[in-house]
Design a protein around this motif. Structure first.
Motif, PDB file in Angstrom:
ATOM      1  N   PHE A 103       0.817  -1.207   0.000  1.00  0.00           N
ATOM      2  CA  PHE A 103       0.000   0.000   0.000  1.00  0.00           C
ATOM      3  C   PHE A 103       0.846   1.251   0.000  1.00  0.00           C
ATOM      4  O   PHE A 103       2.022   1.233   0.356  1.00  0.00           O
ATOM      5  CB  PHE A 103      -1.082  -0.022   1.074  1.00  0.00           C
ATOM      6  CG  PHE A 103      -0.615   0.048   2.495  1.00  0.00           C
ATOM      7  CD1 PHE A 103      -0.040  -1.037   3.123  1.00  0.00           C
ATOM      8  CD2 PHE A 103      -0.784   1.227   3.215  1.00  0.00           C
ATOM      9  CE1 PHE A 103       0.374  -0.962   4.444  1.00  0.00           C
ATOM     10  CE2 PHE A 103      -0.381   1.312   4.546  1.00  0.00           C
ATOM     11  CZ  PHE A 103       0.200   0.210   5.151  1.00  0.00           C
ATOM     12  N   LEU A 104       0.207   2.292  -0.501  1.00  0.00           N
ATOM     13  CA  LEU A 104       0.876   3.564  -0.669  1.00  0.00           C
ATOM     14  C   LEU A 104       0.688   4.361   0.616  1.00  0.00           C
ATOM     15  O   LEU A 104      -0.439   4.659   1.004  1.00  0.00           O
ATOM     16  CB  LEU A 104       0.221   4.282  -1.860  1.00  0.00           C
ATOM     17  CG  LEU A 104       0.825   5.566  -2.391  1.00  0.00           C
ATOM     18  CD1 LEU A 104       2.238   5.328  -2.918  1.00  0.00           C
ATOM     19  CD2 LEU A 104      -0.060   6.135  -3.504  1.00  0.00           C
ATOM     20  N   ALA A 105       1.782   4.682   1.287  1.00  0.00           N
ATOM     21  CA  ALA A 105       1.651   5.437   2.534  1.00  0.00           C
ATOM     22  C   ALA A 105       2.984   6.078   2.888  1.00  0.00           C
ATOM     23  O   ALA A 105       4.039   5.664   2.404  1.00  0.00           O
ATOM     24  CB  ALA A 105       1.185   4.532   3.670  1.00  0.00           C
ATOM     25  N   ASP A 106       2.900   7.066   3.748  1.00  0.00           N
ATOM     26  CA  ASP A 106       4.069   7.808   4.211  1.00  0.00           C
ATOM     27  C   ASP A 106       4.349   7.412   5.659  1.00  0.00           C
ATOM     28  O   ASP A 106       3.523   7.655   6.546  1.00  0.00           O
ATOM     29  CB  ASP A 106       3.740   9.308   4.098  1.00  0.00           C
ATOM     30  CG  ASP A 106       4.829  10.197   4.671  1.00  0.00           C
ATOM     31  OD1 ASP A 106       5.838   9.664   5.184  1.00  0.00           O
ATOM     32  OD2 ASP A 106       4.656  11.430   4.601  1.00  0.00           O
ATOM     33  N   GLN A 109       3.631   9.604   8.518  1.00  0.00           N
ATOM     34  CA  GLN A 109       2.251   9.860   8.945  1.00  0.00           C
ATOM     35  C   GLN A 109       1.750   8.811   9.925  1.00  0.00           C
ATOM     36  O   GLN A 109       0.626   8.914  10.428  1.00  0.00           O
ATOM     37  CB  GLN A 109       1.324   9.921   7.721  1.00  0.00           C
ATOM     38  CG  GLN A 109       1.674  11.072   6.768  1.00  0.00           C
ATOM     39  CD  GLN A 109       0.642  11.281   5.681  1.00  0.00           C
ATOM     40  OE1 GLN A 109      -0.030  10.348   5.261  1.00  0.00           O
ATOM     41  NE2 GLN A 109       0.524  12.521   5.209  1.00  0.00           N
ATOM     42  N   VAL A 111       1.550   4.406  11.232  1.00  0.00           N
ATOM     43  CA  VAL A 111       1.460   3.021  10.768  1.00  0.00           C
ATOM     44  C   VAL A 111       0.023   2.535  11.049  1.00  0.00           C
ATOM     45  O   VAL A 111      -0.304   2.206  12.178  1.00  0.00           O
ATOM     46  CB  VAL A 111       2.488   2.126  11.505  1.00  0.00           C
ATOM     47  CG1 VAL A 111       2.393   0.676  11.043  1.00  0.00           C
ATOM     48  CG2 VAL A 111       3.909   2.649  11.284  1.00  0.00           C
ATOM     49  N   PRO A 112      -0.846   2.524  10.023  1.00  0.00           N
ATOM     50  CA  PRO A 112      -2.281   2.336  10.257  1.00  0.00           C
ATOM     51  C   PRO A 112      -2.723   0.880  10.444  1.00  0.00           C
ATOM     52  O   PRO A 112      -3.512   0.364   9.659  1.00  0.00           O
ATOM     53  CB  PRO A 112      -2.919   2.933   8.999  1.00  0.00           C
ATOM     54  CG  PRO A 112      -1.912   2.673   7.919  1.00  0.00           C
ATOM     55  CD  PRO A 112      -0.571   2.768   8.591  1.00  0.00           C
ATOM     56  N   PHE A 113      -2.234   0.241  11.493  1.00  0.00           N
ATOM     57  CA  PHE A 113      -2.688  -1.117  11.802  1.00  0.00           C
ATOM     58  C   PHE A 113      -3.120  -1.193  13.250  1.00  0.00           C
ATOM     59  O   PHE A 113      -2.620  -0.440  14.085  1.00  0.00           O
ATOM     60  CB  PHE A 113      -1.567  -2.131  11.527  1.00  0.00           C
ATOM     61  CG  PHE A 113      -1.303  -2.313  10.063  1.00  0.00           C
ATOM     62  CD1 PHE A 113      -2.010  -3.247   9.335  1.00  0.00           C
ATOM     63  CD2 PHE A 113      -0.375  -1.526   9.411  1.00  0.00           C
ATOM     64  CE1 PHE A 113      -1.795  -3.412   7.973  1.00  0.00           C
ATOM     65  CE2 PHE A 113      -0.148  -1.674   8.049  1.00  0.00           C
ATOM     66  CZ  PHE A 113      -0.858  -2.620   7.331  1.00  0.00           C
ATOM     67  N   ARG A 114      -4.018  -2.134  13.532  1.00  0.00           N
ATOM     68  CA  ARG A 114      -4.457  -2.234  14.916  1.00  0.00           C
ATOM     69  C   ARG A 114      -3.327  -2.783  15.794  1.00  0.00           C
ATOM     70  O   ARG A 114      -2.407  -3.423  15.292  1.00  0.00           O
ATOM     71  CB  ARG A 114      -5.750  -3.044  15.018  1.00  0.00           C
ATOM     72  CG  ARG A 114      -5.712  -4.470  14.551  1.00  0.00           C
ATOM     73  CD  ARG A 114      -7.107  -5.070  14.754  1.00  0.00           C
ATOM     74  NE  ARG A 114      -7.283  -6.340  14.104  1.00  0.00           N
ATOM     75  CZ  ARG A 114      -6.921  -7.513  14.639  1.00  0.00           C
ATOM     76  NH1 ARG A 114      -6.317  -7.559  15.814  1.00  0.00           N
ATOM     77  NH2 ARG A 114      -7.136  -8.649  13.995  1.00  0.00           N
ATOM     78  N   THR A 117      -0.498  -6.198  15.613  1.00  0.00           N
ATOM     79  CA  THR A 117      -0.708  -6.873  14.331  1.00  0.00           C
ATOM     80  C   THR A 117       0.472  -7.757  13.920  1.00  0.00           C
ATOM     81  O   THR A 117       0.292  -8.909  13.547  1.00  0.00           O
ATOM     82  CB  THR A 117      -0.967  -5.835  13.214  1.00  0.00           C
ATOM     83  OG1 THR A 117      -2.218  -5.179  13.463  1.00  0.00           O
ATOM     84  CG2 THR A 117      -1.004  -6.479  11.840  1.00  0.00           C
TER      85      THR A 117
END
Ligand SMILES: C[S@@+](CC[C@H](N)C(=O)[O-])C[C@H]1O[C@@H](n2cnc3c(N)ncnc32)[C@H](O)[C@@H]1O
Ligand SMILES: [Zn+2]
Lengths: 280, 142
Positions: A103-106, A109, A111-114, A117
């Motif tokens: 996935f595309l991410a910075d 910004q 780390v969008p995981f619960r 994980t």
């Protein structure tokens, strides 16, 4: 030699042509592969794990993570999720049909995981980019803190992360390590070929708790040139055992307690790499 | 993107971090693709206790996939009991059960190819192109 970080932001530097040049260079392939294997040995995984690859680029490390133990990947084949800020780099990974999710991410910004994980995280030649803030509203410290904070939460207790990076100077090396410690990690620095032009810096990070040896001194025990920066629970005021009720940490801990109370689970057998096809 | 990943991914927006409804992200206008891959039994056993089963069921039902059982399988359910195969002291290969094969199909082979992922809390939409979700946020939402 000039540092690419000083020239352009990463998503512009790694455009289509640079991403292709990077990925097809046999010299780069060899160096990135060597560093991935070095990082894997530090992660000390014994069975197939869920791994985050930060700044995964075109998936040079990921391809190694997907290999079986027989093909030289300890504990493999692992399942990995990689993210990168450069869509061109990810495009090359797609063309190669890597097995991991992308996935595309910075990283700056978060780390969008619960929480809890990943078993482990790896990052090869990427996080020095966080020290160059691209906008006036953002700072390297802010980006490092969001990244390490998010990484720490996304790893399970007893999990580890190894980040190989190219610090510009000692000050930057320190800034990155301190940001990791501030986020709660136990941290150690490992330097290969120190003082040469091939010097490689590995930031070895541990999350306390769990049944793995979360103590950084355990990870790097017996290795030369390792500088232990901090030990979990020492650098940090609040211990993991004292999480506030309802917080992420508290929920994680509860879950682990529940798992422990459940059935005794037999240790997984060694994966032998035998191919199986699903019949439907 | 595998459904496995969707069972761990959350909304990236700061103010959603503490909101329970920011997980799971809901696929919208999604086209799915099944990509076959080798079954990795030790991995399935490893990941099983970390799954949020109810949320996985929500997602599969939103995608119109066959219903999953109301309770998650146990690690034992993933392996075919083979009394005759196990010789004491010998390394015997465990065989994946139908449950393991089904779980593998759902988690590791079923992927979101195109569409978007929507946060149940803030409504933010993450576009998915060629299986790659875009989690880059405008600066003011970080
Ligand atoms: C030298 S490449 C390494 C790629 C891959 N890890 C490898 O070893 O082949 C550095 C990568 O870091 C990525 N990167 C730089 N800054 C980033 C950020 N803030 N978030 C995510 N990725 C970033 C770049 O886009 C690039 O793909
Ligand atoms: Zn949200």
């Amino acid at each position: 030699m000039s540092r690419p970080e000083d020239i352009l932001p990463p998503d512009l530097f790694y455009n289509d042509s640079e991403s292709r040049k990077y990925t097809t260079s046999s010299r780069i392939q060899r160096i990135q592969s060597d560093m991935t294997h070095r990082a894997l040995s530090l992660l000390d995984l014994h069975s197939p794990s869920l791994i985050l690859d930060v700044g995964c680029g075109s998936g040079l490390s990921g391809e190694i993570l997907s290999n079986t133990a027989d093909d030289g990947t300890p504990g493999g084949p692992h399942v990995w999720i990689g993210f990168d800020i450069s869509s061109s780099m990810l495009g090359v990974a797609l063309e190669k049909e890597v097995e991991g999710d992308l996935f595309l991410a910075d990283a700056g910004q978060g780390v969008p995981f619960r929480p809890g994980t990943f078993d482990a995280a790896i990052s090869i030649s990427a996080i020095q980019w966080l020290c160059n803030a691209e906008t006036s509203e953002d700072s390297p410290l802010g980006r490092l803190s969001r990244f390490f904070g998010g990484l720490y939460a996304s790893l399970r207790r007893g999990g580890r992360a190894v980040c190989q990076f190219y610090p510009k100077n000692d000050e930057q090396k320190k800034m990155v390590s301190q940001a990791a410690i501030k986020a709660g990690f136990g941290a150690g620095l490992l330097e290969d070929d120190e003082g040469t032009k091939n010097a490689k810096t590995y930031l070895v990070l541990t999350v306390g708790g769990g049944d793995l040896d979360g103590d950084i001194t355990g990870v790097v025990r017996g290795m030369d040139g390792v500088d232990v920066m901090a030990r979990p629970g020492v650098a940090r005021g609040a211990k993991r055992g004292q999480e506030a009720k309802g917080s992420k940490g508290w929920i994680l801990k509860k879950k682990e307690q529940m798992e422990r109370k459940g059935k005794v689970v037999k240790a997984s057998s060694k994966y032998t790499g035998r191919k199986r096809r699903v019949q439907f | 993107m595998k459904l496995l990943t969707l069972n761990f991914l959350t909304c990236a927006i700061k103010t959603c971090k503490s909101a329970p409804s920011s997980f799971p992200l809901h696929p919208r206008d999604a086209s799915l693709e099944v990509i076959e891959t080798d079954l990795n039994l030790p991995f399935l056993k490893n990941i099983l206790p970390r799954l949020m089963w109810d949320e996985l069921r929500v997602i599969t039902s939103e995608l119109g996939l066959p219903d999953l059982p109301p309770t998650p399988p146990t690690r034992e359910d993933l392996v075919v009991a083979a009394e005759d195969a196990a010789v004491e002291g010998e390394e015997s290969e465990e065989e994946a059960s139908q449950t393991a094969k089904d779980l593998h199909r759902v988690l590791l082979e079923t992927t979101v190819k195109e569409g978007k992922l929507v946060c149940g809390n803030c409504g933010h939409e993450y576009k998915v192109l060629e299986g790659v979700p875009n989690f880059l946020l405008p600066g003011h939402l970080v």
